[in-house]
Scaffold this motif. Structure first.
Motif, short mmCIF file in Angstrom:
data_model
loop_
_atom_site.label_atom_id
_atom_site.label_comp_id
_atom_site.label_asym_id
_atom_site.label_seq_id
_atom_site.Cartn_x
_atom_site.Cartn_y
_atom_site.Cartn_z
N MET B 1 -43.14 79.02 -27.42
CA MET B 1 -42.93 80.10 -26.45
C MET B 1 -42.68 79.50 -25.07
SD MET B 1 -43.20 83.02 -27.92
CE MET B 1 -43.64 84.24 -26.68
N VAL B 2 -41.46 79.73 -24.58
CA VAL B 2 -41.11 79.17 -23.28
C VAL B 2 -41.95 79.80 -22.18
CG1 VAL B 2 -39.25 78.88 -21.62
CG2 VAL B 2 -38.78 78.72 -24.07
N SER B 3 -42.13 81.13 -22.28
CA SER B 3 -42.81 81.81 -21.18
C SER B 3 -44.26 81.36 -21.07
CB SER B 3 -42.73 83.32 -21.36
OG SER B 3 -43.41 83.67 -22.54
N VAL B 4 -44.88 81.12 -22.22
CA VAL B 4 -46.27 80.66 -22.20
C VAL B 4 -46.35 79.28 -21.56
CG1 VAL B 4 -48.22 79.98 -23.61
CG2 VAL B 4 -46.97 82.05 -24.16
N GLN B 5 -45.40 78.43 -21.95
CA GLN B 5 -45.38 77.08 -21.34
C GLN B 5 -45.18 77.18 -19.84
OE1 GLN B 5 -42.35 74.85 -23.30
NE2 GLN B 5 -43.67 74.25 -25.00
N TRP B 6 -44.27 78.11 -19.46
CA TRP B 6 -43.98 78.26 -18.04
C TRP B 6 -45.23 78.73 -17.30
CZ3 TRP B 6 -43.80 82.33 -14.52
CH2 TRP B 6 -43.14 82.04 -13.33
N LEU B 7 -45.92 79.68 -17.93
CA LEU B 7 -47.15 80.18 -17.32
C LEU B 7 -48.19 79.07 -17.21
CD1 LEU B 7 -47.86 83.76 -18.70
CD2 LEU B 7 -47.51 83.05 -16.33
N GLY B 8 -48.28 78.28 -18.31
CA GLY B 8 -49.24 77.16 -18.30
C GLY B 8 -48.90 76.18 -17.19
N GLY B 9 -47.59 75.89 -17.04
CA GLY B 9 -47.16 74.97 -15.99
C GLY B 9 -47.48 75.52 -14.61
N LEU B 10 -47.22 76.83 -14.44
CA LEU B 10 -47.51 77.47 -13.16
C LEU B 10 -48.99 77.36 -12.84
CD1 LEU B 10 -46.54 79.43 -10.83
CD2 LEU B 10 -47.37 81.26 -12.29
N PHE B 11 -49.80 77.61 -13.89
CA PHE B 11 -51.24 77.60 -13.69
C PHE B 11 -51.73 76.20 -13.32
CE2 PHE B 11 -55.68 77.89 -15.01
CZ PHE B 11 -56.02 78.99 -14.25
N ALA B 12 -51.17 75.19 -14.04
CA ALA B 12 -51.56 73.81 -13.72
C ALA B 12 -51.16 73.48 -12.29
CB ALA B 12 -50.89 72.84 -14.70
N GLY B 13 -49.99 73.98 -11.87
CA GLY B 13 -49.55 73.76 -10.50
C GLY B 13 -50.50 74.39 -9.51
N VAL B 14 -50.93 75.63 -9.84
CA VAL B 14 -51.81 76.36 -8.92
C VAL B 14 -53.16 75.65 -8.79
CG1 VAL B 14 -53.18 78.46 -8.69
CG2 VAL B 14 -50.76 78.61 -9.20
N THR B 15 -53.75 75.28 -9.94
CA THR B 15 -55.07 74.65 -9.86
C THR B 15 -54.96 73.25 -9.27
OG1 THR B 15 -54.80 74.03 -12.16
CG2 THR B 15 -56.15 75.95 -11.72
N GLY B 16 -53.76 72.63 -9.41
CA GLY B 16 -53.57 71.30 -8.84
C GLY B 16 -53.63 71.29 -7.32
N LEU B 17 -53.46 72.47 -6.71
CA LEU B 17 -53.52 72.54 -5.26
C LEU B 17 -54.90 72.17 -4.73
CD1 LEU B 17 -51.54 75.79 -4.46
CD2 LEU B 17 -50.92 73.48 -3.84
N GLY B 18 -55.93 72.30 -5.60
CA GLY B 18 -57.28 71.96 -5.17
C GLY B 18 -57.75 72.85 -4.05
N SER B 19 -58.38 72.26 -3.05
CA SER B 19 -59.04 73.08 -2.03
C SER B 19 -58.02 73.78 -1.13
CB SER B 19 -59.98 72.23 -1.20
OG SER B 19 -59.26 71.23 -0.54
N ALA B 69 -65.00 72.47 -12.05
CA ALA B 69 -65.65 71.41 -11.28
C ALA B 69 -67.16 71.62 -11.19
CB ALA B 69 -65.05 71.34 -9.88
N ASP B 70 -67.61 72.87 -11.44
CA ASP B 70 -69.02 73.20 -11.31
C ASP B 70 -69.54 72.87 -9.91
OD1 ASP B 70 -71.34 74.29 -12.14
OD2 ASP B 70 -72.09 72.50 -13.15
N ALA B 71 -68.65 73.01 -8.93
CA ALA B 71 -69.05 72.76 -7.54
C ALA B 71 -68.19 73.64 -6.65
CB ALA B 71 -68.82 71.29 -7.19
N PRO B 72 -68.71 74.02 -5.47
CA PRO B 72 -67.91 74.86 -4.59
C PRO B 72 -66.68 74.12 -4.06
CG PRO B 72 -70.18 74.66 -3.79
CD PRO B 72 -70.03 73.73 -4.93
N LEU B 73 -65.62 74.91 -3.78
CA LEU B 73 -64.42 74.35 -3.17
C LEU B 73 -64.56 74.51 -1.67
CD1 LEU B 73 -61.19 75.69 -4.92
CD2 LEU B 73 -61.85 73.34 -4.55
N ARG B 74 -64.23 73.45 -0.92
CA ARG B 74 -64.32 73.55 0.54
C ARG B 74 -62.99 73.19 1.16
NH1 ARG B 74 -69.32 72.95 3.46
NH2 ARG B 74 -68.13 72.00 5.13
N TYR B 75 -62.65 73.86 2.25
CA TYR B 75 -61.46 73.50 3.00
C TYR B 75 -61.79 73.58 4.48
CZ TYR B 75 -56.67 73.25 4.60
OH TYR B 75 -55.51 72.85 5.22
#
Lengths: 114, 516
Positions: B1-19, B69-75
């Motif tokens: 499923m392309v769309s699922v992969q795309w969503l997964g990629g988007l999600f990885a990109g989003v969480t990769g932003l970190g704080s 991460a089981d820890a708060p995100l800080r910025y």
């Protein structure tokens, strides 16, 4: 009595006067003025805090002064919004008091489109 | 499923932003607000509906990162650490609240799409422009309240929230809604000025406004100094006025019942919760020493009175929207039971109690939004919302009534609902700490909730032979949307415990007393 204590006591008195007005006056405009009085008291207190907490070498701690400026802007915006509401209420209902016993609401109920 | 992969990629990109991700929930609404004001006309509605899904993605991303991460995100804004700079922080509490906010916001935005459009022929209407820009203001204010880590930033966020929420009450400009809005504004202003007064006292004593630093300095001070206790009392009372807990609740029913349904849903589901969350921050994060049995019992008793009083008044209401508004009063009371329950002398039940409280908050947010939206569908279709004249509506609008009913059942706390799980957790804490009285109050509250809902069902489900003539029929997608929101609340209790653990992330450090 130091300056800071004097200003602090004045601030406390303003807060007390304002709170009394805010709670006891039924008119919206008076409540609004009372709110501004409380605000002035709090800002005066911030000023006293700035003077007391001054680090060595400074005339005053700059942080509370920055907070007061922000607070003034917020209080100004609040007052403007409230006055706009009071004006619209006076136009729509011809009265501006906020009696919890609602003669305005019981009057308004039959007007409601049903 | 392309769309699922795309969503997964988007999600990885989003969480990769970190704080940096923490900037998104604050920037999106504010940028949207500027764009909406700059473009005006038909655009605000499109801008809101384009941004809300992005907000949801960001909220899911933040929750995933915090849980992982089981820890708060800080910025630290601009790279300046407190005490000089201002910090945004997402602990488990913030992550849950951001998620609930974006789900309810998205549902309400979709629901309001046809109702707040610009009719063909005119370039811009005041109601449409005001509604969508104010919605962005509320969204931004809420997100900043959940992420702010500095008492003064939180004050500004609360004010942004109040100034956006108050005009939502009187969008139709009728005299009684104007009066309700003005009363709401005056209560809120009293609340915020008391909050600032407390902030001034804390700054005067400790010289910082950052919650983390203040907690450390308070802990180092040993016993709470009188200024800190006065500050906590002032801030709590001020925030109670904004949350509409029992003796300070007068403004809530007319304001929430008079607003348009989409606005009522936001006000009742989310806006009152923001000031509650600040009370939690003050009592649990800032001054854990404050959480003694006697002090917490004051809040608990007020909550208990709110449950009984709000439920009893809801039972007597003649109009559906007022009934739902009084029900909010009662449901807010449950949230305040967490304070006495968290002071268990036996052991550390804070985690469970907070999880229960947050579940109740989330379940109530979804259910109450669904109830207000369903009541709105019924009221616009019938032209009135008098409960005594609802006969036949169950036949005429089956989906809307079903949605209202499921939301109501979720609120009562039947088996799989979030409210059920919340009450189980809170009841467990009450039993474990020997405070069975609070459990009794919760049972009475549940009975009252069931009673006022059965009254609505009785009228709505009678008169099937003679369905009333409808003025207009709601869009099918609106009914399904409301049903979905109600089912969200009902299904919350099915969440696996691993996800529920997100609430307590960042909480262990607080219990340990101070940062390393």
């Amino acid at each position: 009595m130091s300056d800071a204590t004097l200003f602090g006591l004045c601030g406390a008195a303003l807060v007390g006067l304002g709170l009394y007005g805010l709670i006891c006056h039924p008119g919206a405009l008076r409540k609004l003025l009372a709110f501004n009085l409380v605000g002035s008291g709090v800002f005066l207190l911030f000023g006293a805090v700035a003077r007391r907490g001054a680090a060595s070498g400074f005339g005053g701690d700059p942080v509370p002064q920055a907070l007061v400026i922000t607070g003034l802007v917020v209080a100004f915006a609040a007052t403007a919004l409230a006055v706009a509401l009071v004006v619209r209420l006076a136009q729509a209902a011809g009265r501006t008091d906020l009696d919890p016993e609602p003669p305005a609401r019981s009057e308004a109920t039959p007007e409601r489109p049903s | 499923m392309v769309s699922v992969q795309w969503l997964g990629g988007l999600f990885a990109g989003v969480t990769g932003l970190g704080s940096t991700l923490l900037l998104v929930p604050v920037m999106l609404p504010l940028a949207g607000l500027l764009l909406a004001i700059a473009f005006g006309g038909r655009h605000p509605r499109r801008i809101v509906l384009a941004l809300l899904p992005l907000g949801l993605v960001a909220a899911v991303g933040i929750a995933a990162v915090v849980l992982e991460a089981d820890a708060p995100l800080r910025y630290d804004l601009g790279g300046w650490a407190p005490p000089l700079g201002v910090t945004l922080q997402a602990d488990g509490l913030s992550a849950v609240l951001l998620l609930v906010t974006s789900v309810v916001m998205l549902a309400v935005g979709l629901y309001a799409w046809p109702g707040f459009g610009v009719p063909p022929g005119s370039s811009e209407t005041r109601t449409s422009f005001a509604f969508w820009t104010l919605l962005l203001g509320v969204w931004g204010g809420l997100n900043l309240v959940f992420l702010g880590q500095d008492l003064f930033t939180l004050y500004v966020a609360l004010e942004l929230l109040t100034f956006s929420a108050v005009p939502l009450v009187c969008l139709d400009g009728r005299a009684d809604t104007l009066q309700a809005a003005l009363r709401y504004l005056l209560f809120a202003l009293l609340g915020s000025i008391l909050y600032v007064l407390g902030t001034a006292l804390l700054y005067g004593q400790f010289g910082t406004l950052d919650i983390g630093l203040l907690r450390d300095r308070l802990a180092a001070a040993g016993a709470l100094p009188p200024a800190a206790i006065a500050a906590a009392a002032l801030m709590t009372v001020g925030l109670l006025a904004k949350t509409a807990l029992f003796p300070l609740h007068l403004w809530l029913p007319p304001a929430h019942a008079g607003a348009p349904p989409a606005a009522s849903a936001i006000l009742s589901a989310l806006v009152v919760k923001a000031s509650f969350v600040l009370i939690v921050r003050i009592w649990f994060d800032l001054m854990p020493a404050l959480l003694t049995r006697s002090a917490a019992e004051v809040l608990g008793v007020l909550g208990a009175v709110a449950i009984v009083y709000g439920g009893a008044l809801a039972l007597g209401q003649a109009r559906l929207k007022l009934l739902v508004a009084y029900s909010t009063l009662a449901q807010l009371g449950y949230l305040f039971l967490i304070f006495p329950l968290a002071t268990s002398p036996a052991g550390n039940a804070t985690g469970e109690v907070l999880t229960g409280g947050m579940l109740q908050l989330a379940a109530h947010a979804c259910a109450k939004a669904a109830m207000f939206l369903a009541a709105g569908l019924i009221a616009t279709s019938l032209g009135h919302d008098r409960i005594g004249e609802l006969a036949g509506v169950g036949r005429a609008l089956p989906l809307s009534v079903l949605a209202f009913g499921i939301a109501g059942l979720a609120l009562v706390g039947i088996e799989p609902s979030g409210a059920y799980l919340a009450k189980t957790l809170l009841d467990g804490a009450a039993q474990a700490s020997g405070q069975w009285g609070w459990g009794l109050v919760m049972q009475i509250g549940g009975l009252l909730t069931a009673a006022y809902l059965i009254r609505v069902f009785f009228h709505a489900l009678s008169g099937f032979a003679r369905p009333p003539a409808l003025r207009a029929r709601p869009a099918r997608y609106q009914e399904l949307l409301v049903l979905g929101l109600a089912l969200c609340s009902l299904a919350l209790g099915l969440l696996p415990p691993a996800y529920l653990a997100v609430v307590t992330v960042g909480r262990v450090a607080a219990a340990g007393g101070g940062l390393p």
